[in-house]
Write a protein that holds these residues in place. Sequence first.
Motif, mmCIF file in Angstrom:
data_model
loop_
_atom_site.group_PDB
_atom_site.id
_atom_site.type_symbol
_atom_site.label_atom_id
_atom_site.label_comp_id
_atom_site.label_asym_id
_atom_site.label_seq_id
_atom_site.Cartn_x
_atom_site.Cartn_y
_atom_site.Cartn_z
ATOM 1 N N LYS A 5 0.821 -1.216 0.000
ATOM 2 C CA LYS A 5 0.000 0.000 0.000
ATOM 3 C C LYS A 5 0.851 1.260 0.000
ATOM 4 O O LYS A 5 0.469 2.273 -0.596
ATOM 5 N N ASP A 6 2.008 1.223 0.685
ATOM 6 C CA ASP A 6 2.861 2.416 0.712
ATOM 7 C C ASP A 6 3.365 2.755 -0.684
ATOM 8 O O ASP A 6 3.364 3.915 -1.104
ATOM 9 N N ILE A 11 2.289 6.425 -5.763
ATOM 10 C CA ILE A 11 1.771 6.722 -7.103
ATOM 11 C C ILE A 11 0.602 7.700 -7.012
ATOM 12 O O ILE A 11 0.459 8.602 -7.851
ATOM 13 N N PHE A 12 -0.239 7.558 -5.975
ATOM 14 C CA PHE A 12 -1.331 8.523 -5.776
ATOM 15 C C PHE A 12 -0.773 9.936 -5.650
ATOM 16 O O PHE A 12 -1.296 10.883 -6.258
ATOM 17 N N ASN A 13 0.280 10.095 -4.869
ATOM 18 C CA ASN A 13 0.869 11.423 -4.665
ATOM 19 C C ASN A 13 1.386 11.999 -5.980
ATOM 20 O O ASN A 13 1.250 13.204 -6.247
ATOM 21 N N PRO A 46 -6.823 14.061 -1.258
ATOM 22 C CA PRO A 46 -6.462 13.051 -0.253
ATOM 23 C C PRO A 46 -7.610 12.696 0.684
ATOM 24 O O PRO A 46 -7.608 11.621 1.285
ATOM 25 N N TYR A 47 -8.609 13.573 0.803
ATOM 26 C CA TYR A 47 -9.747 13.294 1.682
ATOM 27 C C TYR A 47 -10.721 12.318 1.038
ATOM 28 O O TYR A 47 -11.305 11.465 1.723
ATOM 29 N N ALA A 80 0.237 -0.038 -14.032
ATOM 30 C CA ALA A 80 -0.862 -0.769 -13.387
ATOM 31 C C ALA A 80 -1.394 0.009 -12.188
ATOM 32 O O ALA A 80 -2.616 0.060 -11.953
ATOM 33 N N ALA A 81 -0.497 0.632 -11.432
ATOM 34 C CA ALA A 81 -0.916 1.410 -10.263
ATOM 35 C C ALA A 81 -1.699 2.652 -10.685
ATOM 36 O O ALA A 81 -2.690 3.025 -10.036
#
Length: 359
Positions: A5-6, A11-13, A46-47, A80-81
């Motif tokens: 998950k980290d 990748i989200f960031n 992020p929320y 993929a992420a």
Amino acid sequence: MSTDKDRFLTIFNQISSSLLADIQSLPGLSDSLKSQLTTYYSTCLPYTVPGGKMTRGLTVIKGVEVLKSRPLTDKEYTDAAILGWQVEWLQAFFLVADDIMDGSITRRGQPCWYQRPNVTQDNAINDALILENMIYQTLRRHFKGHPSYVGILELFIDTTYRTEIGQHIDTNGTPYAEGKRAPLDLGRFTLDRYRGCVRYKTSYYSFYLSCALALAYCGYSQDSEEGKALYGKAEEVCMRLGEYFQIQDDVLDAFAPPEVLGKIGTDIEDAKCSWLVCKALELVNEDQKQILVDHYGKHEEEGVKKVKELYKELKLEELYHEYEEEQKKACDELIASIEPESFRDLFTFLLGKIYKRQK
């Protein structure tokens, strides 16, 4: 198999930073306005997007891994992420809108986005639309040159349409006349309506989309014989998993403590066409049915309590546990029929994520 998950959140960031930079590059806006927009959406993203178990997004990575039958390169993992995060973005779009429609209070253990100070319901509706648009900005940025770009776009377009059809079936369980809710019609709460709602509102975006994106990214076309077979089998398994997941969700909404569930269940107050009320209507006598007539769909604490007591009297939790074991067996048999064998691991992974879950 990598489900870190980290690493996924990193990748989200990166995606968020690019989307916020897009705001900064909008033409014709003052620096002050750009700053206000960037500040607002640097809180919104992020929320609303990460959170929960992130199973939908991680499933895309898992799917690419099992189809490649080897560890992914850094580029493959990132691709993929990114696709996985677009499924999470789609989920965020749906949830922000759904919470407004349902008048929900909490989501994932915190106030719903529209309940936040300085957001307002009007802003939140627009934010849901912006979250949806960000999916297509991101796909264009990262996959415009990919051979499966059009196929990937079509999967998101089709899934969004199907989910919105499911939402219509869900929110129109009770008819409206001249803008006002009509008297509750328990005759609309049938397992036929329920299954249609679940298939379209839940199964496609929560299960099928992630699996289909892995197939598309790995070059399987829905136009080829092999591709048709794989997408078809994925859809068959995912429809069953989605129904199981939603029935589980309905039971948890009624019986799981809010501190465990992460939200306050409101299906009874909102007159939802849930599995529990559909099954109850198959089993009740006239006196028991009157409890539903008197209290279902009303925002009264004592009435909600009486409906839940009726569910217990009808032993609906026990019926659900019998159903759960039947579904587990049926899913295992269906998964065992999938070829190639390596692709089975993806559906075993998904089933393992939901079997006997508590939240």
